[in-house]
Design a protein around this motif. Structure first.
Motif, mmCIF file in Angstrom:
data_model
loop_
_atom_site.group_PDB
_atom_site.id
_atom_site.type_symbol
_atom_site.label_atom_id
_atom_site.label_comp_id
_atom_site.label_asym_id
_atom_site.label_seq_id
_atom_site.Cartn_x
_atom_site.Cartn_y
_atom_site.Cartn_z
ATOM 1 N N UNK A 37 0.760 -1.160 0.063
ATOM 2 C CA UNK A 37 -0.232 -0.090 -0.092
ATOM 3 C C UNK A 37 0.873 1.227 0.000
ATOM 4 N N UNK A 38 2.094 1.056 0.344
ATOM 5 C CA UNK A 38 3.009 2.249 0.445
ATOM 6 C C UNK A 38 2.859 3.129 1.757
ATOM 7 N N UNK A 39 1.749 2.506 2.510
ATOM 8 C CA UNK A 39 1.091 3.518 3.757
ATOM 9 C C UNK A 39 0.692 2.582 4.521
ATOM 10 N N UNK A 40 0.648 2.769 5.923
ATOM 11 C CA UNK A 40 1.291 3.790 6.502
ATOM 12 C C UNK A 40 2.545 3.506 6.797
ATOM 13 N N UNK A 41 3.506 4.425 6.791
ATOM 14 C CA UNK A 41 4.789 4.377 6.954
ATOM 15 C C UNK A 41 5.361 4.522 8.355
ATOM 16 N N UNK A 42 4.761 5.367 9.052
ATOM 17 C CA UNK A 42 5.079 5.778 10.419
ATOM 18 C C UNK A 42 5.461 4.638 11.424
ATOM 19 N N UNK A 43 4.635 3.453 11.122
ATOM 20 C CA UNK A 43 4.719 2.323 12.104
ATOM 21 C C UNK A 43 6.200 1.909 12.639
ATOM 22 N N UNK A 44 7.240 1.972 11.578
ATOM 23 C CA UNK A 44 8.407 1.578 11.753
ATOM 24 C C UNK A 44 9.225 2.551 13.057
ATOM 25 N N UNK A 45 8.756 3.645 13.180
ATOM 26 C CA UNK A 45 8.823 4.592 14.267
ATOM 27 C C UNK A 45 8.366 4.337 15.634
ATOM 28 N N UNK A 46 6.962 3.805 15.350
ATOM 29 C CA UNK A 46 6.192 3.438 16.562
ATOM 30 C C UNK A 46 6.809 2.274 17.032
ATOM 31 N N UNK A 64 -2.129 6.401 17.428
ATOM 32 C CA UNK A 64 -3.210 6.792 16.485
ATOM 33 C C UNK A 64 -2.636 8.363 16.089
ATOM 34 N N UNK A 65 -2.825 8.550 14.967
ATOM 35 C CA UNK A 65 -2.487 9.873 14.258
ATOM 36 C C UNK A 65 -3.780 10.414 13.682
ATOM 37 N N UNK A 66 -3.984 11.568 13.700
ATOM 38 C CA UNK A 66 -5.213 12.244 13.217
ATOM 39 C C UNK A 66 -4.740 13.462 12.262
ATOM 40 N N UNK A 67 -4.290 13.308 11.223
ATOM 41 C CA UNK A 67 -3.890 14.091 10.237
ATOM 42 C C UNK A 67 -5.089 14.398 9.351
ATOM 43 N N UNK A 68 -4.995 14.493 8.073
ATOM 44 C CA UNK A 68 -6.037 14.750 7.093
ATOM 45 C C UNK A 68 -6.897 13.421 7.152
ATOM 46 N N UNK A 121 -7.212 9.587 9.479
ATOM 47 C CA UNK A 121 -6.771 8.838 10.674
ATOM 48 C C UNK A 121 -5.955 7.488 10.494
ATOM 49 N N UNK A 122 -4.868 7.370 11.090
ATOM 50 C CA UNK A 122 -4.433 5.904 10.770
ATOM 51 C C UNK A 122 -3.631 5.497 12.141
ATOM 52 N N UNK A 123 -3.708 4.208 12.322
ATOM 53 C CA UNK A 123 -3.399 3.436 13.544
ATOM 54 C C UNK A 123 -2.452 2.395 13.346
ATOM 55 N N UNK A 124 -1.445 2.176 14.581
ATOM 56 C CA UNK A 124 -0.728 1.349 14.444
ATOM 57 C C UNK A 124 -0.317 0.522 16.042
ATOM 58 N N UNK A 125 -0.312 -0.623 15.550
ATOM 59 C CA UNK A 125 -0.233 -1.495 17.108
ATOM 60 C C UNK A 125 0.261 -2.872 16.728
ATOM 61 N N UNK A 126 0.717 -3.492 17.844
ATOM 62 C CA UNK A 126 1.438 -4.902 17.548
ATOM 63 C C UNK A 126 0.424 -5.934 17.931
ATOM 64 N N UNK A 127 0.736 -7.064 17.236
ATOM 65 C CA UNK A 127 -0.494 -8.221 17.209
ATOM 66 C C UNK A 127 0.155 -9.351 16.645
ATOM 67 N N UNK A 128 0.097 -10.366 17.829
ATOM 68 C CA UNK A 128 0.907 -11.603 17.625
ATOM 69 C C UNK A 128 2.103 -11.494 16.888
ATOM 70 N N UNK A 129 2.950 -10.503 17.630
ATOM 71 C CA UNK A 129 4.416 -10.241 17.490
ATOM 72 C C UNK A 129 4.612 -9.654 16.000
ATOM 73 N N UNK A 130 3.773 -9.188 15.319
ATOM 74 C CA UNK A 130 3.711 -8.454 14.247
ATOM 75 C C UNK A 130 3.157 -6.992 14.258
#
Length: 360
Positions: A139-148, A159-163, A165-174
């Motif tokens: 998808x080429x997105x989201x990209x910020x999860x590597x920083x998370x 959770x980021x609220x720009x134009x 909304x996108x979310x990042x979390x860890x689930x089953x080691x990924x």
């Protein structure tokens, strides 16, 4: 211990300016830490803002000229920033501004020509962070999860609220991440009907009420039923979301309030589903949307039913994405993976970004 000094630059879909963050990163035994040194947001000149707003509809020639002009603007901003703050950095990490994003067609474009940036600021540039992942079927997105993952691992959700909304979390080691839906994009669109760039202090939204019929129509949009990986761009807003808003007959104030309730509900739906199996979660919320009192009130009311809400200091709220693009640049410079296939759906992880102006 390795230390890197980088400039992260971000222009989001809200188009509220060019965010610049000077960040120092240290790595000791593969543990990363950061220090935000100096930050600034440069407001777009009206003529440039107008062109960025219609970039998706420009001809190929007009788009190419804008790519170069925006690169020059970024270069000038960097030059002025480093002169004003008397800073030295190893390189510049520029996200640019997304004009087109249709990963299912293999298309993503971020404006801000690297050669034009480098010519003015004379600092090596890393940009074009999305294209490789899209070429790998992602998808080429989201990209910020590597920083998370490396810098904000103490939070269960980022959770980021720009134009958007996108979310990042860890689930089953990924690490999992995706665009949930809209955030500021439709709010700014509606504010424009009042000749305002945005709904300052949530004044328009607080004057309205939720229209349940409009809310139901928005909640029925097909995107929300899709499973991740998935991502959104301005194209989806124009083709799917905005037509529903424009066709519905109610006051603009009620539309604003209803969109906020819709945004908040979609975010709550995602997080509450994950929280079913465990208690004690913490969600870190950043991005311009959380500074809107009406949005903040609606969202926290929903989320506090299932998780602890953490809103950090204003600098991190405003510059977390720019900070992480600086970090992505550091990883790219080290030839380490900075885009995760578990997030984007690509064939593999990648070390993404084009390098310009570095000594070979």
């Amino acid at each position: 211990m390795n230390t890197y000094s980088a400039l992260g630059l971000m222009s989001g879909t809200s188009l509220d300016g060019l965010d610049i963050a000077a960040v120092e990163f240290t790595n000791a035994n593969n543990n990363w830490n950061y220090r935000l040194k100096t930050t600034e947001t440069v407001t777009y000149p009206k003529s440039l803002l107008t062109r960025l707003q219609i970039a998706v509809d420009l001809s190929a020639e007009e788009h190419q000229i804008l790519d170069v002009d925006f690169g020059k603007f970024i270069g000038e901003c960097i030059y002025n920033f480093k002169t004003k703050h008397q800073i030295k950095v190893n390189f510049v990490c520029s996200h640019g501004h997304t004009s087109h994003h249709k990963p299912h067609q293999g298309v993503t474009k971020q404006l801000g020509d690297a050669a034009s940036i480098y010519k003015i600021c004379k600092i090596p540039v890393i940009n074009n962070f999305r294209a490789l992942d899209v070429s790998l079927g992602g998808q080429g997105a989201p990209l910020v999860p590597i920083g998370d993952q490396f810098l904000f691992a103490e939070y269960d959700f980022c959770l980021n609220l720009g134009g958007i909304s996108n979310i990042s979390y860890k689930q089953r080691g990924q690490r999992i991440a995706f665009d949930i839906g809209m955030a500021n994009m439709p709010l700014n669109y509606l504010a424009g009907k009042f000749q305002k760039e945005y709904d300052k202090d949530g004044e328009i939204a607080f004057a309205g009420k939720v229209n349940t019929d409009l809310l139901a129509l928005l909640n029925e949009l097909d995107y929300y039923a899709q499973n991740p990986p998935k991502s959104l761009g301005i194209e989806w807003f124009q083709s799917h979301f905005r037509p529903v808003l424009d066709a519905f007959d109610c006051s603009l104030e009620d539309k604003m309030t209803t969109v906020i309730e819709h945004n908040s509900y979609q975010i709550f739906k995602v997080i509450s589903e994950i929280c079913k199996t465990k208690t004690g979660h913490k969600v870190l919320i950043t991005g311009g949307g959380i500074k809107n009192p009406a949005f903040k009130s609606s969202l926290t009311k929903h989320l506090e039913r299932c998780t602890e809400v953490i809103i950090p200091n204003k600098e991190l709220v405003d510059y977390k994405e720019a900070l992480i693009f600086a970090f992505m640049g550091v990883l790219r410079y080290r030839r380490e993976q900075n885009v995760l296939a578990s997030v984007t759906g690509a064939k593999r992880n990648s070390s993404s970004g084009d390098l310009y102006g570095f000594n070979s």
